[in-house]
Design a protein around this motif. Sequence first.
Motif, PDB file in Angstrom:
ATOM      1  N   ILE A   1     -77.504  61.769 -28.332  1.00 57.81           N
ATOM      2  CA  ILE A   1     -76.795  60.635 -27.733  1.00 57.81           C
ATOM      3  C   ILE A   1     -77.503  59.319 -28.053  1.00 57.81           C
ATOM      4  N   VAL A   2     -78.827  59.315 -27.993  1.00 57.07           N
ATOM      5  CA  VAL A   2     -79.582  58.099 -28.282  1.00 57.07           C
ATOM      6  C   VAL A   2     -79.427  57.705 -29.747  1.00 57.07           C
ATOM      7  N   VAL A   3     -79.521  58.665 -30.656  1.00 55.83           N
ATOM      8  CA  VAL A   3     -79.358  58.369 -32.084  1.00 55.83           C
ATOM      9  C   VAL A   3     -77.950  57.837 -32.350  1.00 55.83           C
ATOM     10  N   SER A   4     -76.965  58.442 -31.721  1.00 55.85           N
ATOM     11  CA  SER A   4     -75.582  57.980 -31.870  1.00 55.85           C
ATOM     12  C   SER A   4     -75.428  56.536 -31.389  1.00 55.85           C
ATOM     13  N   ALA A   5     -76.047  56.207 -30.270  1.00 59.33           N
ATOM     14  CA  ALA A   5     -75.958  54.845 -29.737  1.00 59.33           C
ATOM     15  C   ALA A   5     -76.643  53.844 -30.662  1.00 59.33           C
ATOM     16  N   VAL A   6     -77.773  54.227 -31.242  1.00 59.42           N
ATOM     17  CA  VAL A   6     -78.488  53.327 -32.152  1.00 59.42           C
ATOM     18  C   VAL A   6     -77.668  53.087 -33.425  1.00 59.42           C
ATOM     19  N   VAL A   7     -77.071  54.155 -33.963  1.00 62.39           N
ATOM     20  CA  VAL A   7     -76.239  54.003 -35.156  1.00 62.39           C
ATOM     21  C   VAL A   7     -75.039  53.105 -34.842  1.00 62.39           C
ATOM     22  N   ASP A   8     -74.417  53.313 -33.689  1.00 62.76           N
ATOM     23  CA  ASP A   8     -73.287  52.485 -33.288  1.00 62.76           C
ATOM     24  C   ASP A   8     -73.708  51.021 -33.138  1.00 62.76           C
ATOM     25  N   PHE A   9     -74.849  50.805 -32.528  1.00 60.32           N
ATOM     26  CA  PHE A   9     -75.365  49.451 -32.332  1.00 60.32           C
ATOM     27  C   PHE A   9     -75.633  48.767 -33.672  1.00 60.32           C
ATOM     28  N   ALA A  10     -76.118  49.527 -34.642  1.00 63.96           N
ATOM     29  CA  ALA A  10     -76.451  48.951 -35.948  1.00 63.96           C
ATOM     30  C   ALA A  10     -75.209  48.698 -36.805  1.00 63.96           C
ATOM     31  N   THR A  11     -74.192  49.539 -36.670  1.00 62.03           N
ATOM     32  CA  THR A  11     -73.021  49.401 -37.545  1.00 62.03           C
ATOM     33  C   THR A  11     -71.908  48.538 -36.954  1.00 62.03           C
ATOM     34  N   ALA A  12     -71.976  48.223 -35.680  1.00 59.75           N
ATOM     35  CA  ALA A  12     -70.928  47.413 -35.055  1.00 59.75           C
ATOM     36  C   ALA A  12     -70.784  46.032 -35.706  1.00 59.75           C
ATOM     37  N   PRO A  13     -71.873  45.311 -35.980  1.00 63.28           N
ATOM     38  CA  PRO A  13     -71.700  44.013 -36.648  1.00 63.28           C
ATOM     39  C   PRO A  13     -71.081  44.137 -38.041  1.00 63.28           C
ATOM     40  N   LEU A  14     -71.447  45.179 -38.774  1.00 62.74           N
ATOM     41  CA  LEU A  14     -70.858  45.390 -40.098  1.00 62.74           C
ATOM     42  C   LEU A  14     -69.354  45.648 -39.990  1.00 62.74           C
ATOM     43  N   ALA A  15     -68.972  46.457 -39.034  1.00 64.24           N
ATOM     44  CA  ALA A  15     -67.546  46.723 -38.826  1.00 64.24           C
ATOM     45  C   ALA A  15     -66.811  45.440 -38.444  1.00 64.24           C
ATOM     46  N   GLY A  16     -67.445  44.598 -37.647  1.00 68.58           N
ATOM     47  CA  GLY A  16     -66.838  43.314 -37.281  1.00 68.58           C
ATOM     48  C   GLY A  16     -66.654  42.399 -38.486  1.00 68.58           C
ATOM     49  N   LEU A  17     -67.661  42.355 -39.346  1.00 67.23           N
ATOM     50  CA  LEU A  17     -67.548  41.525 -40.555  1.00 67.23           C
ATOM     51  C   LEU A  17     -66.427  42.035 -41.468  1.00 67.23           C
ATOM     52  N   LEU A  18     -66.361  43.342 -41.653  1.00 69.94           N
ATOM     53  CA  LEU A  18     -65.294  43.905 -42.486  1.00 69.94           C
ATOM     54  C   LEU A  18     -63.927  43.653 -41.869  1.00 69.94           C
ATOM     55  N   SER A  19     -63.852  43.739 -40.556  1.00 73.48           N
ATOM     56  CA  SER A  19     -62.590  43.486 -39.860  1.00 73.48           C
ATOM     57  C   SER A  19     -62.165  42.030 -40.021  1.00 73.48           C
ATOM     58  N   ASP A  20     -63.126  41.120 -39.958  1.00 71.61           N
ATOM     59  CA  ASP A  20     -62.806  39.701 -40.159  1.00 71.61           C
ATOM     60  C   ASP A  20     -62.333  39.433 -41.582  1.00 71.61           C
ATOM     61  N   ARG A  21     -62.940  40.126 -42.532  1.00 76.46           N
ATOM     62  CA  ARG A  21     -62.595  39.875 -43.932  1.00 76.46           C
ATOM     63  C   ARG A  21     -61.272  40.522 -44.343  1.00 76.46           C
ATOM     64  N   PHE A  22     -61.053  41.783 -43.941  1.00 75.56           N
ATOM     65  CA  PHE A  22     -59.884  42.520 -44.405  1.00 75.56           C
ATOM     66  C   PHE A  22     -58.783  42.668 -43.360  1.00 75.56           C
ATOM     67  N   GLY A  23     -59.069  42.334 -42.122  1.00 75.57           N
ATOM     68  CA  GLY A  23     -58.073  42.451 -41.058  1.00 75.57           C
ATOM     69  C   GLY A  23     -58.296  43.688 -40.204  1.00 75.57           C
ATOM     70  N   ARG A  24     -58.071  43.515 -38.918  1.00 72.72           N
ATOM     71  CA  ARG A  24     -58.315  44.602 -37.976  1.00 72.72           C
ATOM     72  C   ARG A  24     -57.376  45.774 -38.212  1.00 72.72           C
ATOM     73  N   ARG A  25     -56.123  45.482 -38.478  1.00 73.92           N
ATOM     74  CA  ARG A  25     -55.148  46.553 -38.645  1.00 73.92           C
ATOM     75  C   ARG A  25     -55.506  47.437 -39.843  1.00 73.92           C
ATOM     76  N   ARG A  26     -55.847  46.817 -40.954  1.00 73.26           N
ATOM     77  CA  ARG A  26     -56.192  47.574 -42.152  1.00 73.26           C
ATOM     78  C   ARG A  26     -57.432  48.453 -41.909  1.00 73.26           C
TER      79      ARG A  26
END
Length: 83
Positions: free
Chosen positions: A37-62
């Motif tokens: 659970i802790v490793v999962s939370a750390v991975v989620d914490f680290a990848t959330a900003p990347l997912a946000g940047l990709l969502s801003d660039r390509f669109g949330r729906r896509r």
Amino acid sequence: MSLRWGENGISTIFLAFLVGQLANVAKDSPGLGTLAIVVSAVVDFATAPLAGLLSDRFGRRRMNERGSLRRLMRLVPGRRGGL
């Protein structure tokens, strides 16, 4: 905001149940479930900003469509580690 809290509350209850089941039924160390659970939370914490940047660039729906398709492909037996 309240929907998000409700989702997280149910997730927390489920994860606590899962760790208990892992320790009792599978006879594994309780620390193993907690570590997962802790490793999962750390991975989620680290990848959330990347997912946000990709969502801003390509669109949330896509991004949601592609992510859902990847998850669906993993459920199909014989495809990329599926069941």
